[in-house]
Design a protein around this motif. Structure first.
Motif, PDB file in Angstrom:
ATOM      1  N   VAL A  26       0.836  -1.205   0.000  1.00 41.33           N
ATOM      2  CA  VAL A  26       0.000   0.000   0.000  1.00 41.33           C
ATOM      3  C   VAL A  26       0.872   1.257   0.000  1.00 41.33           C
ATOM      4  CG1 VAL A  26      -1.768   1.269   1.287  1.00 41.33           C
ATOM      5  CG2 VAL A  26      -1.829  -1.243   1.208  1.00 41.33           C
ATOM      6  N   ASP A  27       0.477   2.221  -0.832  1.00 44.74           N
ATOM      7  CA  ASP A  27       1.173   3.508  -0.857  1.00 44.74           C
ATOM      8  C   ASP A  27       1.230   4.087   0.552  1.00 44.74           C
ATOM      9  OD1 ASP A  27       0.016   2.850  -3.400  1.00 44.74           O
ATOM     10  OD2 ASP A  27       0.449   4.866  -4.091  1.00 44.74           O
ATOM     11  N   GLY A  28       2.416   4.492   0.991  1.00 41.15           N
ATOM     12  CA  GLY A  28       2.563   5.111   2.304  1.00 41.15           C
ATOM     13  C   GLY A  28       2.930   4.154   3.411  1.00 41.15           C
ATOM     14  N   TRP A  29       2.937   2.845   3.127  1.00 44.30           N
ATOM     15  CA  TRP A  29       3.401   1.899   4.141  1.00 44.30           C
ATOM     16  C   TRP A  29       4.869   2.167   4.462  1.00 44.30           C
ATOM     17  CZ3 TRP A  29       1.733  -3.814   2.753  1.00 44.30           C
ATOM     18  CH2 TRP A  29       0.433  -4.033   3.255  1.00 44.30           C
ATOM     19  N   THR A  30       5.245   1.909   5.700  1.00 43.57           N
ATOM     20  CA  THR A  30       6.659   1.859   6.053  1.00 43.57           C
ATOM     21  C   THR A  30       7.169   0.446   5.800  1.00 43.57           C
ATOM     22  OG1 THR A  30       6.240   1.234   8.347  1.00 43.57           O
ATOM     23  CG2 THR A  30       6.317   3.613   7.841  1.00 43.57           C
ATOM     24  N   PHE A  31       8.488   0.295   5.852  1.00 46.40           N
ATOM     25  CA  PHE A  31       9.041  -1.041   5.668  1.00 46.40           C
ATOM     26  C   PHE A  31       8.596  -1.968   6.788  1.00 46.40           C
ATOM     27  CE2 PHE A  31      12.653  -4.145   5.771  1.00 46.40           C
ATOM     28  CZ  PHE A  31      12.344  -4.746   4.563  1.00 46.40           C
ATOM     29  N   ARG A  32       8.429  -1.416   7.969  1.00 46.17           N
ATOM     30  CA  ARG A  32       7.923  -2.217   9.085  1.00 46.17           C
ATOM     31  C   ARG A  32       6.509  -2.721   8.781  1.00 46.17           C
ATOM     32  NH1 ARG A  32       6.750   0.033  15.219  1.00 46.17           N
ATOM     33  NH2 ARG A  32       6.188  -1.962  16.155  1.00 46.17           N
ATOM     34  N   ASP A  33       5.663  -1.844   8.230  1.00 44.22           N
ATOM     35  CA  ASP A  33       4.307  -2.256   7.840  1.00 44.22           C
ATOM     36  C   ASP A  33       4.366  -3.388   6.823  1.00 44.22           C
ATOM     37  OD1 ASP A  33       3.159  -0.234   9.425  1.00 44.22           O
ATOM     38  OD2 ASP A  33       3.187   1.210   7.768  1.00 44.22           O
ATOM     39  N   LEU A  34       5.267  -3.250   5.871  1.00 42.48           N
ATOM     40  CA  LEU A  34       5.406  -4.254   4.817  1.00 42.48           C
ATOM     41  C   LEU A  34       5.796  -5.604   5.396  1.00 42.48           C
ATOM     42  CD1 LEU A  34       5.667  -5.316   1.949  1.00 42.48           C
ATOM     43  CD2 LEU A  34       7.863  -4.110   1.746  1.00 42.48           C
ATOM     44  N   LYS A  48      -0.329 -18.684   2.566  1.00 41.27           N
ATOM     45  CA  LYS A  48       0.439 -19.639   1.758  1.00 41.27           C
ATOM     46  C   LYS A  48       1.704 -19.027   1.161  1.00 41.27           C
ATOM     47  CE  LYS A  48      -2.651 -22.969   2.228  1.00 41.27           C
ATOM     48  NZ  LYS A  48      -3.429 -23.559   1.152  1.00 41.27           N
ATOM     49  N   LEU A  49       2.294 -18.053   1.829  1.00 41.23           N
ATOM     50  CA  LEU A  49       3.557 -17.464   1.393  1.00 41.23           C
ATOM     51  C   LEU A  49       4.649 -17.942   2.343  1.00 41.23           C
ATOM     52  CD1 LEU A  49       4.817 -15.457  -0.671  1.00 41.23           C
ATOM     53  CD2 LEU A  49       4.545 -13.675   1.077  1.00 41.23           C
ATOM     54  N   ARG A  50       5.656 -18.622   1.800  1.00 39.45           N
ATOM     55  CA  ARG A  50       6.712 -19.180   2.645  1.00 39.45           C
ATOM     56  C   ARG A  50       7.546 -18.053   3.252  1.00 39.45           C
ATOM     57  NH1 ARG A  50       9.933 -22.620  -0.778  1.00 39.45           N
ATOM     58  NH2 ARG A  50      11.823 -21.416  -0.382  1.00 39.45           N
ATOM     59  N   GLN A  51       7.822 -18.161   4.524  1.00 37.53           N
ATOM     60  CA  GLN A  51       8.492 -17.087   5.256  1.00 37.53           C
ATOM     61  C   GLN A  51       9.992 -17.383   5.394  1.00 37.53           C
ATOM     62  OE1 GLN A  51       6.807 -14.263   6.187  1.00 37.53           O
ATOM     63  NE2 GLN A  51       5.038 -15.141   5.129  1.00 37.53           N
ATOM     64  N   ASP A  52      10.755 -17.095   4.350  1.00 38.76           N
ATOM     65  CA  ASP A  52      12.200 -17.322   4.390  1.00 38.76           C
ATOM     66  C   ASP A  52      12.949 -16.151   5.008  1.00 38.76           C
ATOM     67  OD1 ASP A  52      11.709 -19.707   3.194  1.00 38.76           O
ATOM     68  OD2 ASP A  52      12.795 -19.300   1.338  1.00 38.76           O
ATOM     69  N   GLY A  53      12.312 -14.976   5.040  1.00 42.41           N
ATOM     70  CA  GLY A  53      13.019 -13.813   5.561  1.00 42.41           C
ATOM     71  C   GLY A  53      12.560 -13.367   6.930  1.00 42.41           C
ATOM     72  N   ALA A  54      11.647 -14.121   7.530  1.00 35.91           N
ATOM     73  CA  ALA A  54      11.030 -13.686   8.785  1.00 35.91           C
ATOM     74  C   ALA A  54      12.033 -13.510   9.923  1.00 35.91           C
ATOM     75  CB  ALA A  54       9.940 -14.661   9.192  1.00 35.91           C
ATOM     76  N   THR A  55      13.077 -14.320   9.948  1.00 38.94           N
ATOM     77  CA  THR A  55      14.038 -14.262  11.058  1.00 38.94           C
ATOM     78  C   THR A  55      15.237 -13.356  10.759  1.00 38.94           C
ATOM     79  OG1 THR A  55      15.209 -16.218  10.244  1.00 38.94           O
ATOM     80  CG2 THR A  55      13.396 -16.594  11.797  1.00 38.94           C
ATOM     81  N   LEU A  56      15.264 -12.761   9.590  1.00 38.98           N
ATOM     82  CA  LEU A  56      16.388 -11.913   9.206  1.00 38.98           C
ATOM     83  C   LEU A  56      16.159 -10.481   9.678  1.00 38.98           C
ATOM     84  CD1 LEU A  56      16.857 -13.093   5.502  1.00 38.98           C
ATOM     85  CD2 LEU A  56      17.975 -14.003   7.553  1.00 38.98           C
ATOM     86  N   ASP A  57      17.224  -9.787  10.046  1.00 37.57           N
ATOM     87  CA  ASP A  57      17.070  -8.363  10.320  1.00 37.57           C
ATOM     88  C   ASP A  57      17.059  -7.624   8.982  1.00 37.57           C
ATOM     89  OD1 ASP A  57      19.743  -7.918   9.456  1.00 37.57           O
ATOM     90  OD2 ASP A  57      20.519  -8.055  11.494  1.00 37.57           O
ATOM     91  N   ASP A  58      16.831  -6.318   9.015  1.00 35.14           N
ATOM     92  CA  ASP A  58      16.676  -5.563   7.768  1.00 35.14           C
ATOM     93  C   ASP A  58      17.907  -5.660   6.877  1.00 35.14           C
ATOM     94  OD1 ASP A  58      14.202  -4.886   8.692  1.00 35.14           O
ATOM     95  OD2 ASP A  58      14.634  -2.750   8.989  1.00 35.14           O
ATOM     96  N   ALA A  59      19.098  -5.546   7.481  1.00 34.77           N
ATOM     97  CA  ALA A  59      20.332  -5.584   6.696  1.00 34.77           C
ATOM     98  C   ALA A  59      20.524  -6.950   6.037  1.00 34.77           C
ATOM     99  CB  ALA A  59      21.529  -5.252   7.587  1.00 34.77           C
ATOM    100  N   GLN A  60      20.274  -8.016   6.783  1.00 30.05           N
ATOM    101  CA  GLN A  60      20.400  -9.367   6.227  1.00 30.05           C
ATOM    102  C   GLN A  60      19.396  -9.593   5.115  1.00 30.05           C
ATOM    103  OE1 GLN A  60      19.736 -11.406   9.951  1.00 30.05           O
ATOM    104  NE2 GLN A  60      21.907 -11.918  10.198  1.00 30.05           N
ATOM    105  N   LEU A  61      18.192  -9.077   5.320  1.00 30.82           N
ATOM    106  CA  LEU A  61      17.140  -9.253   4.320  1.00 30.82           C
ATOM    107  C   LEU A  61      17.520  -8.545   3.023  1.00 30.82           C
ATOM    108  CD1 LEU A  61      13.360  -9.147   4.960  1.00 30.82           C
ATOM    109  CD2 LEU A  61      14.314  -7.890   3.050  1.00 30.82           C
ATOM    110  N   MET A  62      18.028  -7.320   3.117  1.00 34.74           N
ATOM    111  CA  MET A  62      18.411  -6.587   1.909  1.00 34.74           C
ATOM    112  C   MET A  62      19.543  -7.305   1.181  1.00 34.74           C
ATOM    113  SD  MET A  62      16.256  -4.180   1.654  1.00 34.74           S
ATOM    114  CE  MET A  62      16.949  -3.096   0.386  1.00 34.74           C
ATOM    115  N   ALA A  63      20.459  -7.888   1.914  1.00 33.05           N
ATOM    116  CA  ALA A  63      21.533  -8.654   1.287  1.00 33.05           C
ATOM    117  C   ALA A  63      20.971  -9.874   0.557  1.00 33.05           C
ATOM    118  CB  ALA A  63      22.555  -9.087   2.330  1.00 33.05           C
ATOM    119  N   LYS A  64      19.971 -10.524   1.155  1.00 30.82           N
ATOM    120  CA  LYS A  64      19.364 -11.719   0.565  1.00 30.82           C
ATOM    121  C   LYS A  64      18.673 -11.421  -0.758  1.00 30.82           C
ATOM    122  CE  LYS A  64      19.782 -15.559   3.055  1.00 30.82           C
ATOM    123  NZ  LYS A  64      20.217 -16.857   2.460  1.00 30.82           N
ATOM    124  N   ILE A  65      18.105 -10.220  -0.889  1.00 25.69           N
ATOM    125  CA  ILE A  65      17.391  -9.900  -2.131  1.00 25.69           C
ATOM    126  C   ILE A  65      18.307  -9.223  -3.154  1.00 25.69           C
ATOM    127  CG2 ILE A  65      15.200  -9.715  -0.908  1.00 25.69           C
ATOM    128  CD1 ILE A  65      15.356  -6.661  -1.353  1.00 25.69           C
TER     129      ILE A  65
END
Length: 345
Positions: free
Chosen positions: A125-133, A142-159
């Motif tokens: 949604v327009d205006g969401w923060t990354f935390r909201d996302l 039914k979306l597999r949660q591969d990034g749920a345990t990563l912090d923001d920096a780790q997640l950005m590296a993963k993508i």
């Protein structure tokens, strides 16, 4: 003796005719019953809205799943005949398939043969923060949660975006996904979509806009996004902020202060918050904040890159979602007194 033989032959002929009639009747009944099966909608219910076919499953396995979910009571024979008739036997793909009202066995088999797996939608949604996302992704069906345990920096590296701050980097849009996709898949697509769109819009920008980089445009667009949801106001609000930047004025925008407060923000902003310095407090710090404060949509980015011309340097909310604009501080103070303090003269 001959008469006995004749009677015996007549009996067997009659019996053969009866047997043939019985067989023909049974075949006719079976064919009619099969046709009824093929065109009768499946028993779809609120508890059975999809079927998940695993890899290596055969038609008998599929029918077994359907019977377990009480979607059909028919055994594998009719399903096999139908699959052969449709020429899809042995060509059914694994995956999750939607079971919709009115769907017939024929529809389902054709979908499985074509691999038309069930797609779900996830909307940023327009205006969401990354935390909201991240919170919304964690709840996606039914979306597999591969990034749920990563912090923001780790997640950005993963993508594939190591070192980038995530705020503002994902394009608000609706993304389709299927079972087996991951939260990281959605983020990769949204990140690539934002980068592509930002590059395109940056190349088309008004060259007079005092923004040094596309990232600056993203930051300004995020402020515009949080200040108004009205399409007619976005270019005017962007124009106010651009002129304040050009005149070396403080931006003095509340949404940046709120963002800098983080979890301490409880729904109201006080005068003391405006004077408490944070990297995002545009009442105490000159220029743009260090990062975007939300994810801006395309209209907000376009407004930041094509701000309205004029002399307006201030705006104040009317309280109905719209704003009153002014070019002088005296006029602005009168508007504040009228629309916020209810002291209209």
């Amino acid at each position: 003796m001959n008469r006995v033989k004749m009677h015996g032959r007549a009996f067997w002929r009659a019996l053969a005719v009866l047997v043939l009639l019985a067989v023909a009747g049974a075949v006719a009944y079976g064919w009619i019953d099969y046709q009824r099966f093929a065109r009768t909608p499946l028993a779809v219910s609120a508890q059975a809205t999809s079927i998940d076919v695993g890899k290596g499953s055969n038609l008998r396995d599929v029918v077994g799943l359907l019977r377990e979910q009480h979607v059909t009571t028919t055994g594998p024979l009719y399903w096999r005949v139908l699959a052969e008739q449709l020429r899809v036997a042995g060509r059914l793909h694994a995956g999750e398939y939607a079971l919709t009202a009115g769907m017939t066995p024929r529809d389902l088999l054709l979908n499985m043969a074509a691999g038309k797996v069930l797609q779900r939608n996830f909307t940023i949604v327009d205006g969401w923060t990354f935390r909201d996302l991240r919170q919304a992704l964690a709840k996606a069906d039914k979306l597999r949660q591969d990034g749920a345990t990563l912090d923001d920096a780790q997640l950005m590296a993963k993508i594939g975006a190591p070192g980038e701050m995530p705020e503002g980097r994902f394009l608000p849009e609706t993304y389709a996904y299927v079972k087996g996709d991951t939260d990281l898949d959605i983020l990769r697509r949204a990140h690539a979509a934002m980068a592509k769109m930002l590059d395109t819009l940056w190349a088309q920008r008004d060259k007079q806009v005092p923004l040094a980089t596309p990232y600056d445009a993203l930051i300004l667009a995020s402020i515009v996004e949080k200040e108004t949801g009205r399409a007619d106001e976005r270019p005017r609000i962007a124009g106010v902020f651009v002129r304040r930047l050009q005149n070396h004025m403080l931006l003095q925008t509340d949404p940046t202060v709120i963002y800098g407060m983080g979890e301490s923000y409880a729904g109201n902003i006080h005068k003391s918050d405006l004077t408490t310095d944070t990297p995002y407090n545009t009442y105490t710090r000159q220029g743009l904040p260090p990062t975007p404060i939300a994810m801006p949509g395309k209209p907000a980015i376009e407004a930041a890159l094509h701000p309205a011309q004029g002399t307006e340097l201030y705006f104040v909310s009317r309280g109905d979602g719209s704003h009153v604009f002014s070019s002088s501080l005296d006029e602005h103070n009168r508007n504040v007194a009228c629309y916020q303090l209810k002291r209209c003269q």
